[in-house]
Design a protein around this motif. Structure first.
Motif, PDB file in Angstrom:
ATOM      1  N   VAL A   1      10.389 -22.004   1.065  1.00  0.00           N
ATOM      2  CA  VAL A   1      10.223 -20.652   0.521  1.00  0.00           C
ATOM      3  C   VAL A   1      10.361 -20.742  -0.992  1.00  0.00           C
ATOM      4  O   VAL A   1      11.282 -21.374  -1.495  1.00  0.00           O
ATOM      5  N   SER A   2       9.423 -20.154  -1.696  1.00  0.00           N
ATOM      6  CA  SER A   2       9.496 -20.157  -3.148  1.00  0.00           C
ATOM      7  C   SER A   2       8.987 -18.820  -3.681  1.00  0.00           C
ATOM      8  O   SER A   2       7.896 -18.379  -3.315  1.00  0.00           O
ATOM      9  N   ASN A   3       9.782 -18.170  -4.501  1.00  0.00           N
ATOM     10  CA  ASN A   3       9.425 -16.865  -5.083  1.00  0.00           C
ATOM     11  C   ASN A   3       8.917 -15.864  -4.043  1.00  0.00           C
ATOM     12  O   ASN A   3       7.944 -15.147  -4.284  1.00  0.00           O
TER      13      ASN A   3
ATOM     14  N   GLY B   1       5.143 -15.166  -5.174  1.00  0.00           N
ATOM     15  CA  GLY B   1       4.300 -16.314  -5.484  1.00  0.00           C
ATOM     16  C   GLY B   1       3.847 -16.414  -6.922  1.00  0.00           C
ATOM     17  O   GLY B   1       2.946 -17.178  -7.226  1.00  0.00           O
ATOM     18  N   VAL B   2       4.478 -15.651  -7.802  1.00  0.00           N
ATOM     19  CA  VAL B   2       4.108 -15.741  -9.216  1.00  0.00           C
ATOM     20  C   VAL B   2       5.321 -16.244  -9.994  1.00  0.00           C
ATOM     21  O   VAL B   2       6.435 -15.771  -9.781  1.00  0.00           O
TER      22      VAL B   2
ATOM     23  N   GLY C   1      10.738 -13.180  -5.346  1.00  0.00           N
ATOM     24  CA  GLY C   1       9.426 -12.545  -5.399  1.00  0.00           C
ATOM     25  C   GLY C   1       9.437 -11.070  -5.736  1.00  0.00           C
ATOM     26  O   GLY C   1       8.417 -10.401  -5.661  1.00  0.00           O
ATOM     27  N   VAL C   2      10.625 -10.556  -6.089  1.00  0.00           N
ATOM     28  CA  VAL C   2      10.718  -9.134  -6.438  1.00  0.00           C
ATOM     29  C   VAL C   2      11.187  -9.017  -7.887  1.00  0.00           C
ATOM     30  O   VAL C   2      12.152  -9.650  -8.294  1.00  0.00           O
ATOM     31  N   LEU C   3      10.469  -8.199  -8.647  1.00  0.00           N
ATOM     32  CA  LEU C   3      10.818  -7.980 -10.041  1.00  0.00           C
ATOM     33  C   LEU C   3      11.607  -6.675 -10.175  1.00  0.00           C
ATOM     34  O   LEU C   3      11.240  -5.664  -9.578  1.00  0.00           O
TER      35      LEU C   3
END
Lengths: 135, 144
Positions: free
Chosen positions: A109-111, B57-58, B122-124
């Motif tokens: 799992v990444s970001n 994913g960024v 993945g959350v900003l």
């Protein structure tokens, strides 16, 4: 998904009619890319809010299940003035062929993106046969 | 036709149950508000706003966040997975990819120097305190 499609909507995970979940939180089906490569299948699933500790991947017979639990983080003492997405867990199942080497599945799992590498079983890898010219 | 017949009919069609079933089907096809990628939620109080966005994913260092007055702009690119040669092919391609530039209107002007952004899983999360000059001032009544 089309290149020009800019709208994003989280799709809720499907439940069989008449069956309810025990937890009242929403459950979404993560948007997924699946790529078949020469030696393996690679799966990417968007699961924002999930990390390596809160995601579960199981393979039973040929049903691959992805489950991600999300701890909702709501800013305190503030009102929600615009809501474009909902927060909830993730759940999705896929059927995979027998040609997957079950013992070597790799999950990372990444970001907030889950990546699964499903290697093809040795015996079932496509073999290219070289064609030689005969003189 | 007798009333008792109607009752019998009701057992077959069960109109109320049928209505309930239809209601459930309809509830599933509700339409959540859709926006451009990334989807954002805005939380606000009189003092500040918190904007959260799902950008999985960024790489957070490649997300460009700018504030001007009461608008917040999020810019960046989400790369799609490349498929190389004839050996690779997509079975499914549902994840959004491409360049994004999203302009968000906030309920009030913000103090640009005090804006803080955090990215996790993945959350900003962007904290936007209200501009000092815009904060409501309490006016004291003096008796003469």
């Amino acid at each position: 998904m089309q290149e020009n499609q800019k709208e994003v909507v989280k799709r809720e995970a499907e439940v069989q009619e008449g069956i309810e979940r025990t937890r009242s939180t929403k459950v979404y089906a993560p948007a997924t890319d699946i790529i078949e490569k020469k030696d393996n299948m690679v799966l990417f699933a968007d699961m924002p809010g999930v990390d390596e500790k809160s995601v579960e991947v199981t393979l039973e017979k040929n049903i691959l299940t992805i489950y991600g639990k999300v701890e909702p983080r709501m800013p305190e003492k503030r009102k929600l003035v615009l809501s474009e997405y909902g927060i909830g867990d993730y759940h999705r199942t896929f059927t995979v062929s027998d040609a997957i080497d079950r013992d070597r599945i790799d999950a990372t799992v990444s970001n907030g993106v889950l990546k699964l590498v499903l290697p093809k079983a040795e015996a079932l890898k496509t073999k290219k046969i070289a064609v030689k010219a005969e003189n | 036709m007798l009333w008792s017949d109607l009752e019998e009919l009701g057992k077959v069609f069960a109109p109320l149950q049928e209505l309930e079933r239809m209601r459930r089907v309809l509830a599933k096809t509700s339409f959540p508000p859709a926006g451009e990628f990334p989807a954002v939620n805005i939380w606000s109080s009189g003092e500040d706003s918190v904007v959260t966005a799902e950008i999985p994913g960024v790489d957070p260092s490649l997300i460009d966040i700018t504030v001007a007055g009461s608008t917040l702009t999020l810019k960046g690119t989400r790369q799609g997975e490349e498929v190389k040669g004839d050996d690779e092919s997509y079975h499914r391609r549902e994840r959004w990819h491409g360049q994004f530039s999203k302009v968000i209107d906030l309920p009030f002007s913000v103090e640009p120097d005090a804006v803080r952004a955090r990215f996790a899983k993945g959350v900003l999360y962007v904290d936007l305190p209200r501009a000092e000059a815009e904060k409501p001032k309490k006016i004291l009544i003096t008796s003469s």
